[in-house]
Design a protein around this motif. Structure first.
Motif, mmCIF file in Angstrom:
data_model
loop_
_atom_site.group_PDB
_atom_site.id
_atom_site.type_symbol
_atom_site.label_atom_id
_atom_site.label_comp_id
_atom_site.label_asym_id
_atom_site.label_seq_id
_atom_site.Cartn_x
_atom_site.Cartn_y
_atom_site.Cartn_z
ATOM 1 N N GLY A 171 4.393 4.787 0.916
ATOM 2 C CA GLY A 171 5.148 4.639 0.859
ATOM 3 C C GLY A 171 6.445 4.161 -0.119
ATOM 4 O O GLY A 171 7.898 4.342 0.142
ATOM 5 N N GLN A 197 8.575 -2.388 2.240
ATOM 6 C CA GLN A 197 7.079 -2.169 2.163
ATOM 7 C C GLN A 197 6.285 -3.452 2.544
ATOM 8 O O GLN A 197 5.010 -3.996 1.054
ATOM 9 C CB GLN A 197 7.416 -1.469 1.241
ATOM 10 C CG GLN A 197 7.155 0.204 1.419
ATOM 11 C CD GLN A 197 6.505 0.591 1.781
ATOM 12 O OE1 GLN A 197 5.577 1.223 2.085
ATOM 13 N NE2 GLN A 197 8.148 1.380 3.245
ATOM 14 N N ASN A 319 1.166 1.721 7.213
ATOM 15 C CA ASN A 319 2.074 1.879 6.704
ATOM 16 C C ASN A 319 2.500 2.921 6.667
ATOM 17 O O ASN A 319 3.533 2.912 6.360
ATOM 18 C CB ASN A 319 1.830 0.539 4.993
ATOM 19 C CG ASN A 319 3.076 0.566 4.465
ATOM 20 O OD1 ASN A 319 3.756 -0.166 4.993
ATOM 21 N ND2 ASN A 319 2.853 0.846 3.510
ATOM 22 N N SER A 323 6.250 3.871 7.563
ATOM 23 C CA SER A 323 6.939 5.143 6.762
ATOM 24 C C SER A 323 7.417 5.784 6.963
ATOM 25 O O SER A 323 8.451 6.174 6.949
ATOM 26 C CB SER A 323 6.188 4.318 5.518
ATOM 27 O OG SER A 323 6.277 3.144 5.419
#
Length: 328
Positions: A171, A197, A319, A323
């Protein structure tokens, strides 16, 4: 002439970084003992020097003068090689770590990094992964059941936690559109990556604790059930090399956390010099490492593996997906 000056600057930077990293365990061991003492309502080191400031020096003299023992049934070559393999990769990684942009010295601009690699992040993960071989070789070569168990635990632990650790920074790469650590810091001039993040930061830092083999993830040593784990049979200077490696990796994880998620040398509100901002942030995360050591109990081996594969890996993959959707 300019070539010789440039080479001289590089040699000076390398020598300075190596000297600082070799000396870091002296203040850090003292600080860790003091933090432990205050958390446990005791004084910590007090007898050797004022407030025990010379205790790390006394420890160093003790380790340098102790007998260098090698077990009779050990693989002598691997036994001697292991501490070097554990120590060298963290030192090499710092060749790609920036500590700031540049400073002016006698009218000359001196960059605060040895090398600006455009794939620095990839280089860091590739090299730091080699550090585990020192632990594995040290445990296996000692031919001791405690050491072998520690090295086998380490092998599984490193594999389990390096994967989510690598996924956690994807990310960050998406945000910066670069693997250069300098570019990643520059991309955080206005807003630090931890804002965008938080999951990536959580996964990276927890995996970093495991990579550094610090409590609650110190299954490689596990004094309570393995004596001292992979370095049970080590003494003297070879044992000291393992300890230096542990502290350097702890500092390295703290440095990477600051660079990737907390803006590097970019400050907020208070107008401090960029290098000072960077060092203060790194010091905070080093303190967290020490704080956690004297706060959390050690996980069982099955819990360690479950956290890596059932918690951190799914979180890191989620994640990446989030992202990709948000920043595409």
């Amino acid at each position: 002439m300019e070539l010789f000056v440039a080479l001289g600057v590089i040699v000076f930077k390398v020598a300075l970084v190596i000297a600082i990293l070799l000396l870091l365990p002296l203040p850090l061991t003292w600080l860790e003992r003091k933090i432990a003492g205050h958390m446990q309502q005791r004084m910590g080191p007090m007898r050797v020097g004022w407030h025990g400031l010379l205790q790390p020096v006394a420890d160093g003299i003790k380790l340098l003068t102790k007998e260098d023992h090698i077990p009779a049934e050990a693989d002598r070559f691997l036994f001697k090689l292991a501490p070097i393999l554990a120590l060298a990769p963290p030192f090499v990684v710092f060749a790609a770590i920036p500590f700031g942009e540049s400073v002016s010295v006698l009218g000359n601009e001196i960059t605060l990094y040895i090398s600006n690699l455009n794939v620095a992040l990839l280089f860091v993960f590739a090299v730091i992964g080699l550090e585990v071989y020192g632990v594995i070789f040290g445990g296996w070569a000692a031919n001791s059941k405690y050491a072998v168990l520690g090295s086998l635990r380490t092998c599984a632990q490193m594999i389990s936690y390096e994967i989510p650790m690598g996924f956690a920074v994807i990310g960050v790469v998406m945000l910066a559109q670069s693997m250069s650590l300098l570019d990643i810091v520059r991309a955080q001039t206005d807003v630090w990556n931890v804002v965008y993040q938080p999951i990536g930061f959580f996964v990276f830092f927890v995996a970093g604790l495991a990579e550094a083999q610090r409590i609650p993830f110190d299954l490689a040593e596990a004094e309570g059930d393995l004596g001292a784990g992979f370095h049970t049979e080590y003494s003297g200077i070879r044992f000291a090399l393992f300890m230096v490696s542990e502290y350097v990796v702890m500092v390295l994880v703290s440095v990477l956390t600051v660079i990737l998620f907390f803006g590097g040398w970019n400050g907020v509100l208070i107008p401090l010099p960029p290098l000072l901002w960077f060092l203060l942030k790194v010091a905070f995360f080093v303190y967290l490492f020490m704080w956690f050591r004297f706060t959390f109990p050690r996980y069982r081996y099955d819990q360690l593996m479950a956290i890596g594969w059932k918690v951190l890996l799914p979180l890191s993959l989620a994640n990446i997906i989030i992202s990709g959707v948000v920043f595409s």
